[in-house]
Enzyme design. Structure first.
Site, mmCIF file in Angstrom:
data_model
loop_
_atom_site.group_PDB
_atom_site.id
_atom_site.type_symbol
_atom_site.label_atom_id
_atom_site.label_comp_id
_atom_site.label_asym_id
_atom_site.label_seq_id
_atom_site.Cartn_x
_atom_site.Cartn_y
_atom_site.Cartn_z
ATOM 1 N N SER A 1 47.234 31.084 42.750
ATOM 2 C CA SER A 1 45.962 30.293 42.066
ATOM 3 C C SER A 1 44.804 31.250 41.930
ATOM 4 O O SER A 1 44.122 31.213 40.994
ATOM 5 C CB SER A 1 45.931 29.156 42.570
ATOM 6 N N GLU A 2 44.655 32.072 42.893
ATOM 7 C CA GLU A 2 43.361 32.953 42.869
ATOM 8 C C GLU A 2 43.799 34.251 43.763
ATOM 9 O O GLU A 2 44.481 34.234 44.552
ATOM 10 C CB GLU A 2 42.171 32.275 43.559
ATOM 11 N N THR A 3 43.184 35.390 43.397
ATOM 12 C CA THR A 3 43.106 36.535 43.891
ATOM 13 C C THR A 3 41.621 36.888 44.274
ATOM 14 O O THR A 3 40.721 36.852 43.187
ATOM 15 C CB THR A 3 43.861 37.622 42.924
#
Length: 112
Positions: free
Chosen positions: A50-52
């Site tokens: 979902s996020e980095t």
């Protein structure tokens, strides 16, 4: 990939869970100051979480650490987001040992 991307240190975290593989997943790329937006976007796509988060700078701050962080999904850069900032702060505190306080700055705060 170029040399900057060949030698990156990264970690995966389960945010909001003490049980492995049951939290909100987050990839954190350490020492990402030399990465441009296109490279970070490619990493976001490769991790496909979902996020980095890319940690751009880490320095001593009264009582702890201060870091600049850029946040990416697989398709866009985010100006700010809670889950990746909390996860990045926890990993930085653990990675740097004695930090009692971690101050993170995301792009939404840089223009102030």
């Amino acid at each position: 990939m170029n040399d900057a991307m060949d030698t990156l240190a990264d970690e995966l975290a389960d945010v909001f869970s003490a049980v492995p593989h049951q939290g909100n997943q987050l990839a954190v790329v350490h020492e990402g100051a030399d990465l441009d937006g296109r490279q970070m976007q490619r990493l976001g796509q490769e991790f496909n979480l979902s996020e980095t988060a890319a940690v751009r700078e880490v320095e001593a701050h009264p009582g702890g650490l201060r870091a600049r962080v850029r946040l990416f999904t697989a398709t866009v850069e985010l100006p700010i987001a809670g889950h990746p900032l909390l996860g990045t702060a926890a990993l930085l505190a653990h990675r740097h040992g004695q930090a009692r306080k971690v101050l993170l700055e995301a792009p939404a705060a840089w223009s102030r």
